[in-house]
Design an enzyme around this catalytic site. Structure first.
Site, short mmCIF file in Angstrom:
data_model
loop_
_atom_site.label_atom_id
_atom_site.label_comp_id
_atom_site.label_asym_id
_atom_site.label_seq_id
_atom_site.Cartn_x
_atom_site.Cartn_y
_atom_site.Cartn_z
N GLU A 151 -36.92 -26.66 10.25
CA GLU A 151 -36.98 -27.55 11.41
C GLU A 151 -37.59 -28.91 11.11
O GLU A 151 -37.23 -29.91 11.71
CB GLU A 151 -37.79 -26.88 12.53
CG GLU A 151 -37.22 -25.60 13.07
CD GLU A 151 -37.77 -24.37 12.33
OE1 GLU A 151 -38.38 -24.57 11.26
OE2 GLU A 151 -37.58 -23.25 12.82
N ASP A 191 -25.38 -58.55 -13.09
CA ASP A 191 -24.88 -59.74 -13.76
C ASP A 191 -25.95 -60.26 -14.69
O ASP A 191 -27.14 -59.94 -14.54
CB ASP A 191 -24.50 -60.80 -12.71
CG ASP A 191 -23.61 -61.88 -13.30
OD1 ASP A 191 -23.41 -61.90 -14.52
OD2 ASP A 191 -23.10 -62.70 -12.52
N ASP A 223 -25.95 -61.10 -6.46
CA ASP A 223 -26.47 -62.15 -5.60
C ASP A 223 -25.39 -63.09 -5.08
O ASP A 223 -25.68 -63.96 -4.26
CB ASP A 223 -27.52 -62.97 -6.34
CG ASP A 223 -26.98 -63.60 -7.62
OD1 ASP A 223 -25.80 -63.37 -7.95
OD2 ASP A 223 -27.73 -64.34 -8.28
N ASP A 277 -19.96 -60.53 -5.80
CA ASP A 277 -20.53 -59.20 -6.02
C ASP A 277 -20.38 -58.29 -4.79
O ASP A 277 -20.72 -57.10 -4.88
CB ASP A 277 -22.03 -59.32 -6.34
CG ASP A 277 -22.28 -60.06 -7.65
OD1 ASP A 277 -21.51 -59.84 -8.60
OD2 ASP A 277 -23.22 -60.87 -7.71
N ASN A 326 -38.62 -14.59 5.48
CA ASN A 326 -39.01 -14.09 6.79
C ASN A 326 -37.81 -13.59 7.59
O ASN A 326 -37.88 -12.56 8.27
CB ASN A 326 -39.73 -15.19 7.57
CG ASN A 326 -41.11 -15.48 7.01
OD1 ASN A 326 -41.69 -14.65 6.32
ND2 ASN A 326 -41.64 -16.66 7.30
N ASN A 343 -44.22 -20.86 13.35
CA ASN A 343 -43.39 -21.97 12.88
C ASN A 343 -44.09 -23.31 13.04
O ASN A 343 -44.01 -24.18 12.18
CB ASN A 343 -42.06 -21.98 13.61
CG ASN A 343 -41.15 -20.84 13.20
OD1 ASN A 343 -41.37 -20.22 12.17
ND2 ASN A 343 -40.14 -20.54 14.00
N ASP A 362 -44.87 -25.69 10.01
CA ASP A 362 -44.25 -27.02 10.04
C ASP A 362 -45.30 -28.12 9.94
O ASP A 362 -45.13 -29.12 9.24
CB ASP A 362 -43.43 -27.19 11.31
CG ASP A 362 -42.20 -26.30 11.32
OD1 ASP A 362 -41.81 -25.84 10.24
OD2 ASP A 362 -41.64 -26.07 12.41
#
Length: 928
Positions: A307, A350, A656, A660, A724, A749, A753
């Protein structure tokens, strides 16, 4: 009708962006555009504006916060969690549903906030396209042309415009007339030096693309010097600038991290779909048909889902991105890109502006015999100084500045200057020493020319570099020499030698000497002088001098970025191979590689024409063993990046310029410096504070740390959850009471968590930084399956101990309490042992994960003993039960420690939890 309307909006084929060989003449262009050199009439301009549309490029608008939030919900794991929340609500498990949905909302909000903040940091940067242009227009067919300023978006094909120093080029144009015109087009091609332009109908250079045609200028470039008149041939979305942006808008394929997440997500989805029918079938076989087990089956199916994954992932990314922005000035515009950056094993870039600086530096000076001669540099500096002083240039020429710097310092910097000189800096040291000797000689003999500073001459006249003649001329008078002037010429070897009093064989020998220097990746200037009577030189200056005396060659090279060599070595230590994709000559790129300590063999160089001759499969094989790709156009860069990805690599591209953009979109991750073209910054995933590659190394480290922490979390969470779930399934089918109450499952949980959020603050082992962190979904699932089975065995052993222990507890509350305590203790062990394996933390205080694991274990032991235990139906256990649980946990920890190393080796992952490198794991993960 739609087809007709679309056709009417197409600009005529003018050749500006055409790939056909040769360049149309001025007359052909004017005929195709149906216009003349006097400009369009106002009615014609209005009609063309209505037909072809305004001269605008679609502006980039970043996604809004709600759209970023919604895009985050499309993450595969987030989708799985949404399904979990929905199913939990359907079976009336409201607590689980609320927690899961809250986690999804928090994760989406954190991700959207981080990406919005990065976009806001770039929003204030200046746009590239100008607002007005000088155009020739006529009121009607009988009127004469009048210059006027109009908004750029009103330009149409056929308009005649004026260009002057400092003017940006507002559209793609074909020159009609030019005078000393040179253009900066680094934004389009990456070339650092101004490019000469000429309106003459000359032939296109062999193998050259549109940007190599001197008659054409393109939107996005700017006039460096000179002036010109041009006819607009392409506007709006039909310009090369807009075409590059359109290619950049193509959807990028899934990245390394995306593919791994998809593989794990689909495995979890299959598990969730498979478990309920199996549980119902097993229950029907044991107890008979019925639907009472449906909620239990659904709970088992969703119990394996991690979760906290969206929160942990987003927190890891946000912390890494925030630290990079705060300490290195690196902006991560798309948070998941940080994971992709950690997985990069090939970096394409480059040469100009990243490995080398945007300025040349003098490498050496040669006389006609090929020997070093500082007098050649001296005369070249005299020409540069007085050209700059007398020609009234808008900005100093980069070559002239390099010549003057070398003359003033009396040295030429690093790099061998002469044939056979292999020691870096040797040429500069010898030339500097010789220059100092000549300066000493001048002090004893004021009549000597050698050693005299350029400004000590008296400038008479000068002609700056002319792209047509390809040379610059300066006329000076030496103090103490009455009635005599010296004409100093420097420029292209062919142009200068043509004006020298040399024989044919001698000229060919000198041209060959210059060509050998050029093959070494050096830029070559020829220098010549002539003595003229003052009255004659004044009459002809600057003129077109003839009968010159050839002095020699000055060679220049691109100045290497100070930090580039160290940064490349650091990237190599991290397992990142560097590929250079440049539009320069192969020799120039090889020279830069040698200066940077990257020796490259000739068989590891490919030019654009070779790339064009390879199929996709052949190019994928060749790209893996090639280091330098020369003469590359934008489409070549994009194709090479795609071929590397096809070959199993995770590719980063640093660019740049507008050229490109296609490659930035094709690569797994696009990177740009902050001073790049705005369109490039808008497209890039990561924006560097400057052109220092060292910042990129720190960003790679941050990505690998984040990936290692996320991978560790997945291993710990999925292993514990799977164990589990299996244990709950087995016990639920074999007993008449639920093994865990819903409230206990939710509390357990939440505790687990909360403890796992600490992985976002963990600092993994330094070994993580030595290899690309591309997760392998199949290896991860194998690891989780093995250790999940071990965890399930520990859970079942705990239940057996509780049931068979003498004087054991009675009732379901005792079993719930014992299993609750054992679950949190085993999860705490998993957090520590699956993270560190055989690499224990001897002599160190616990880190964030260690403290979180201690807190989780304490909660499991203490909570049943507190007043909070009663509402959760928890009770205290007898002392001997705790001792038995301790024995089970000790055995579990021992087995886990022994198998941990074998499991990591079998899974193909390092002990620290990082994944294997490259794209192979991605392809295997997609098949899971």
């Amino acid at each position: 009708m739609p087809e007709k309307a679309a056709a009417s909006r197409r600009a005529p084929s003018s050749g500006a962006g055409s790939a056909e060989p040769g360049t149309p003449t001025v007359l052909q262009v004017l005929r195709r555009l149906d216009c003349g050199t006097r400009g369009l009439t106002e009615p014609e301009a209005e009609e063309r504006l209505a037909r072809w549309g305004p001269n605008t490029v679609p502006a980039h608008r970043g996604p809004s916060w709600p759209r970023l939030f919604a895009r985050g919900l499309r993450d595969p794991f987030t989708g799985v969690l949404l399904c979990v929340g929905l199913v939990s609500a359907v079976v009336a498990s409201w607590g689980t549903a609320c927690v899961v949905l809250a986690l999804v909302a928090v994760s989406g909000a954190l991700r959207a906030h981080g990406e919005c903040r990065a976009d806001r940091s770039l929003a204030a940067l200046r746009a590239l396209v100008v607002t007005t242009a000088t155009v020739l227009r006529r009121a009607d067919g009988e009127s004469g042309p009048v210059e006027r300023e109009i908004p750029v978006d009103e330009l149409v094909p056929g308009d005649v415009i004026r260009l002057g120093p400092g003017d940006p080029v507002p559209a793609d144009v074909r020159l009609l007339r030019s005078h000393g015109l040179s253009v900066h087009q680094a934004e389009l091609t990456g070339e650092s030096s101004p490019v000469p332009k000429d309106a003459a109908d000359s032939a296109t250079p062999e193998g050259g693309g549109p940007f190599d045609r001197p008659q054409l200028c393109f939107q996005g470039s700017g006039v460096a010097s000179g002036s010109g008149t041009a006819v607009v041939v392409e506007t709006g979305e039909r310009t090369r600038f807009a075409a590059a942006r359109a290619l950049a808008a193509a959807r990028r394929g899934p990245s390394a991290f995306d593919t791994c997440v998809h593989g794990v997500s689909w495995a979890l989805v299959r598990f969730m779909l498979l478990v309920p029918p199996l549980v119902l079938l097993a229950d029907a076989a044991l107890r008979g048909p019925g639907l009472a087990t449906v909620p239990f089956a659904v709970a088992v199916a969703v119990a394996v889902v991690p979760e906290m994954l969206p929160v942990v992932v987003t927190t890891c990314l946000a912390r890494g991105a925030s630290a990079l922005a705060r300490t290195r000035g690196v902006l991560v515009r798309r948070l998941p890109a940080l994971h992709d950056l950690g997985a990069v094993d090939v970096l394409c870039l480059d040469k100009t502006g990243t490995l080398t600086q945007d300025r040349p530096t003098v490498d050496g000076a040669l006389d006609a015999a090929g020997r070093h001669d500082p007098e050649v540099l001296h005369w070249a500096a005299v020409n540069a100084w007085w050209t700059l002083q007398l020609a009234d240039l808008p900005a100093p020429d980069a070559l002239d500045e390099a010549l003057l710097d070398a003359a003033v310092l009396g040295a030429t910097g690093a790099g061998g200057a002469y044939e056979g000189d292999s020691a870096p800096g040797a040429g500069g040291a010898v030339l500097g020493a010789a220059y100092e000797c000549d300066l000493a000689a001048y002090e004893s003999d004021p009549e000597a020319a050698e050693g005299r500073a350029p400004e000590e001459y008296e400038g008479v006249a000068a002609q700056p570099f002319d792209p047509v003649r390809r040379l610059a001329v300066a006329v000076v008078r030496t103090p103490g020499r009455i009635g005599t002037h010296t004409v100093v010429v420097k420029g292209a070897p062919e142009a200068v030698l043509e004006r020298c009093a040399t024989t044919g064989p001698e000229r060919r020998r000198l041209l060959a000497l210059g060509a050998r220097q050029a093959e070494r990746g050096l830029r070559v200037l020829a220098v010549a002088t002539a003595e003229r009577p003052a009255r004659l030189s004044r009459a002809l200056a600057p003129g077109d001098p003839r009968g010159l005396t050839f002095r020699g060659f000055v060679t220049l090279r691109d100045a290497v970025a100070p930090t580039a060599a160290g940064a490349l070595a650091a990237l190599a230590d991290r397992g990142v191979a560097v590929k250079i994709l440049t539009g320069d000559h192969p020799g120039t790129a090889l020279r830069a590689c040698r200066d940077l300590g990257m020796p490259v063999d000739a068989d590891r160089v490919l030019t654009a024409d070779h790339v064009d001759g390879l199929g996709d499969r052949e190019l994928a094989e060749a790209a893996g063993r090639t280091t330098v790709f020369a003469r590359c156009a934008p489409e070549h860069k994009a194709r090479i990046a795609a071929a590397l990805r096809t070959g199993g690599h995770t590719v980063g591209f640093l660019g740049d310029g507008v050229n490109d953009l296609p490659a930035l979109r094709v690569a797994d991750i696009g990177i740009s410096p902050r001073d790049a073209v705005p369109a490039v910054r808008e497209t890039a995933d990561v924006v560097l504070a400057d052109r220092d590659l060292g910042h990129l190394g720190h960003a790679v480290d941050a990505g690998r740390r984040s990936s290692a922490n996320v991978t560790t979390y997945l291993r710990v969470s999925l292993s514990a959850n799977l164990g589990n779930a299996v244990a709950v399934l087995v016990v639920g089918l074999l007993t008449s009471f639920p093994p865990m109450l819903p409230a206990l499952v939710l509390v357990q949980n939440l505790c687990f968590d909360a403890a796992q959020v600490s992985f976002a603050s963990d600092r993994p082992h330094p070994a993580v930084l030595r290899r690309p962190a591309a997760p392998d979904a199949r290896a991860l699932l194998r690891f989780v399956t093995g250790f999940g089975a071990l965890n399930a065995a520990a859970d079942l052993a705990t239940l057996a101990v509780l049931a068979l222990a003498p004087h054991g507890p009675g009732g379901t509350a005792a079993f719930h309490s014992g299993w609750f305590t054992e679950n949190l203790l085993t999860q705490a062990l998993v957090m520590v042992l699956l993270r560190t394996g055989r690499r224990t933390a001897r002599g160190r205080t616990p880190g964030p994960v260690g403290w979180a694991a201690l807190a989780l274990a304490a909660t499991g032991v203490v909570l049943p003993l507190t007043p909070l235990g009663a509402p959760l139906a928890l009770t205290a256990l007898p002392v001997h039960c705790y001792l038995l649980l301790g024995a089970v946990l000790a055995g579990y920890a021992a087995v886990l420690t022994v198998l941990r190393g074998r499991g990591a080796a079998g899974a193909g992952t390092p002990p620290d939890g990082a994944g294997g490198g490259g794209r192979a794991g991605r392809r295997r993960g997609a098949a899971v």
